[in-house]
Design a protein around this motif. Structure first.
Motif, short mmCIF file in Angstrom:
data_model
loop_
_atom_site.label_atom_id
_atom_site.label_comp_id
_atom_site.label_asym_id
_atom_site.label_seq_id
_atom_site.Cartn_x
_atom_site.Cartn_y
_atom_site.Cartn_z
N PRO A 1 51.28 -3.69 62.01
CA PRO A 1 51.63 -4.72 62.99
C PRO A 1 51.32 -4.34 64.44
CG PRO A 1 53.38 -4.48 61.36
CD PRO A 1 52.41 -3.37 61.10
N GLN A 2 51.28 -3.04 64.74
CA GLN A 2 51.09 -2.62 66.11
C GLN A 2 49.62 -2.46 66.51
OE1 GLN A 2 53.01 -0.90 63.88
NE2 GLN A 2 55.02 -1.68 64.54
N VAL A 3 48.70 -2.63 65.56
CA VAL A 3 47.28 -2.39 65.85
C VAL A 3 46.46 -3.60 65.39
CG1 VAL A 3 45.28 -0.92 65.40
CG2 VAL A 3 47.55 0.10 65.63
N SER A 4 45.59 -4.08 66.29
CA SER A 4 44.68 -5.18 65.95
C SER A 4 43.25 -4.74 66.22
CB SER A 4 44.99 -6.42 66.80
OG SER A 4 46.29 -6.90 66.56
N LEU A 5 42.39 -4.88 65.20
CA LEU A 5 40.97 -4.64 65.34
C LEU A 5 40.27 -6.00 65.38
CD1 LEU A 5 40.60 -1.86 62.63
CD2 LEU A 5 41.05 -1.55 65.07
#
Length: 543
Positions: free
Chosen positions: A302-306
């Motif tokens: 949830p804390q990382v978006s690519l």
């Protein structure tokens, strides 16, 4: 509970830096109303009327002895706050905008939005171009400019004067339809619609002369009419059909999107002679283009978006009644990918992205039109390809409930196929701002902030010309800018104090350390000095 009304207005009466007639006067009023027919349907109408007038100040000449590899400086012996234009060199515009927005929900899943915009505007602008002796010449071996040992320099400048009149009528209509389907497995949004745009623009451009002047003893002068530079009428039309799809899967862990737009252009121009009904040298350009786009966002946690995205854009090039232009469309395509992270319970947001933008048939103003006297008719724009590639970083951090930081940094290259840079383009820039708000105690209501604003060196004029005589088939040497605006770092600060919910005072201090810098330029004869230390106090009452 059905009708809402609002009126927004503003007036400005400002003497801008460097003063001496560099004034800015403007007035704007915006009444608007929204009527709600039902909980699912409403209509908004907005009217915006404004006018403004300001001096067309474009700076003072560069020191004539400055070359490509020299530290740029303004001509010596001349105060930085000098103004070498008269009161007849101004920009004026008035316009009336009428906007209509209509939204409705046909069903729980199917909705529509329609927006229309009608603009009627008139404008008048004047510009003074300067020219003087320049002792710098190109070095064929490097393409750089340096002082010629045989050059002679005077402090007398010649000037030309141009005035243009413009009327424009513009109509926009956009109609979107949205189908939204949401289940436990997917969240789907399908948008389709059309866009219509029609612009009719009439121009009349006139050339004048003014007598030369001594840079150390400037004198105002009335312009002398020398001829009509052109009187074109542009008729531009764009129609576009588009559809896009957005899918959110795996509880928003995977988001994919895609779409396509089909555009049809009609660009017509006529050279109309004032006082006559005759229309001469009509020209037209009616291309069409297909513009796809797509992207994907992946959240492994949830804390990382690519993310990755691609888009293609286009616009039609105005034809010319005097010169046959070889291009019909200006197109661009952009690839971008990166990562965004949220840390410490969303107290820190940081984004890093890499972009690659290619644009063909990019038009730049022809520097030949800035000569004294200017050509008649004016020269058409120059066309070239450009490629901007680089990366940027952004970060927002709420370190404590009182202390916050926001910053960004960009590094990229923006060049034409010959490796030449574009005027005014800084390929490195960055800024950071920190603020501290006192939440308790005797200083409650006080917020102080300080920031840095960095801009790398920029070409002061547009590199132009053919390869130098020292070029070979394996080593093409292109001209460089004749000078560069030096890099600069400004320190700005603010102090805000709120007594209560009604009263607030804010002190902004720009260029806190009074850095002597050059803000912008058009060419060697029009360089705008940066604003020195400047303080602004604003008191706000809210009711």
């Amino acid at each position: 509970n059905k009708l809402a009304l609002r009126v927004v207005g503003a007036a400005q009466d400002t003497d801008d830096y460097p003063g001496h007639g560099n004034s800015h006067r403007s007035l704007i009023v915006m009444p608007m109303a929204t009527y709600r027919f039902s909980p699912d349907t409403e209509l908004t109408v907005q009217v915006e009327a404004y006018e403004y007038r300001l001096l067309d100040y474009l700076g003072i000449p560069l020191d004539p002895y400055v070359g490509t590899n020299d530290h740029a400086r303004l001509i010596g012996g001349v105060p930085r706050d000098s103004v070498f234009v008269d009161d007849d060199t101004y920009r004026y515009q008035k316009a009336l905008h009428t906007r209509v927005f209509f939204t409705t929900n046909f069903t729980e899943r199917f909705s529509m939005r329609m927006a229309g915009n009608w603009i009627v505007s008139t404008a008048s602008s004047s510009q003074s171009n300067l020219s003087g002796s320049t002792p710098v010449v190109i070095d064929p071996a490097t393409g750089a400019y340096a002082v010629s040992p045989t050059a002679t320099v005077t402090r007398t400048y010649t000037r030309s004067f141009g005035n243009g009149l413009q009327t424009r009528r513009n109509f926009d209509l956009q109609n979107d339809f949205l189908y939204h389907l949401k289940t436990d497995a997917i969240d789907s949004r399908t948008v389709f619609g059309y866009w219509l745009n029609q612009t009719l623009e009439d121009q009349s451009n006139y050339n004048y002369t003014k007598p030369p002047f001594d840079i150390d003893a400037y004198t105002a002068a009335a312009p002398t009419f020398t001829g009509l530079a052109g009187s074109p009428t542009f008729n531009r039309r764009v129609s576009q059909l588009y559809v896009s799809q957005n899918l959110s899967l795996l509880r928003d862990r995977l988001i994919v999107s895609g779409g396509v737009a089909q555009a049809y252009y009609q660009n017509h121009v006529f050279n109309k002679v004032p006082g006559s009904s005759d229309i001469h040298n009509p020209a037209s350009n009616d291309p069409q283009a297909t513009m796809p786009s797509y992207g994907v966002v992946l959240k492994p946690v949830p804390q990382v978006s690519l993310f990755y995205g691609f888009s293609k854009q286009s616009t039609a090039i105005d034809p010319s009644t005097t010169t046959s232009l070889p291009y019909k469309l200006q197109t661009s395509r952009q690839n971008e990918y990166g990562v965004r992270v949220q840390l410490l319970d969303n107290k820190i947001y940081a984004t890093w992205s890499h972009f690659d933008i290619k644009q063909n048939n990019f038009s730049v103003p022809n520097p030949g039109n800035l000569t004294v006297p200017p050509p008649n008719p004016t020269l058409p724009p120059l066309f070239m390809d450009r490629n901007a590639r680089g990366w940027e970083f952004e970060c927002t951090a709420a370190i404590t409930p009182s202390l916050s930081l926001i910053g960004n940094y960009t590094s990229y290259t923006n060049r034409n196929p010959f490796g030449q840079v574009f005027r005014g383009n800084a390929e490195k820039s960055g800024a950071v701002w920190g603020s501290y708000a006192f939440k308790n105690g005797t200083l409650k209501g006080l917020t102080v902030g300080v920031g840095l604003d960095y801009l790398d060196k920029r070409p002061g004029d547009a590199p132009s010309g053919t390869p130098t005589s020292a070029s070979t088939p394996t080593n093409i040497i292109m001209p460089q800018p004749t000078f560069w605006l030096p890099a600069r770092t400004l320190v700005n600060a603010s102090i805000v104090y709120a007594w209560n919910t009604h009263y607030k005072a804010q002190l902004n201090i720009d260029n806190l350390f009074d850095e002597d810098y050059l803000a912008a330029s058009i060419n060697r004869y029009m360089v705008i000095p940066g604003t020195p230390l400047n303080a602004r106090l604003t008191v706000t009452y809210t009711f």
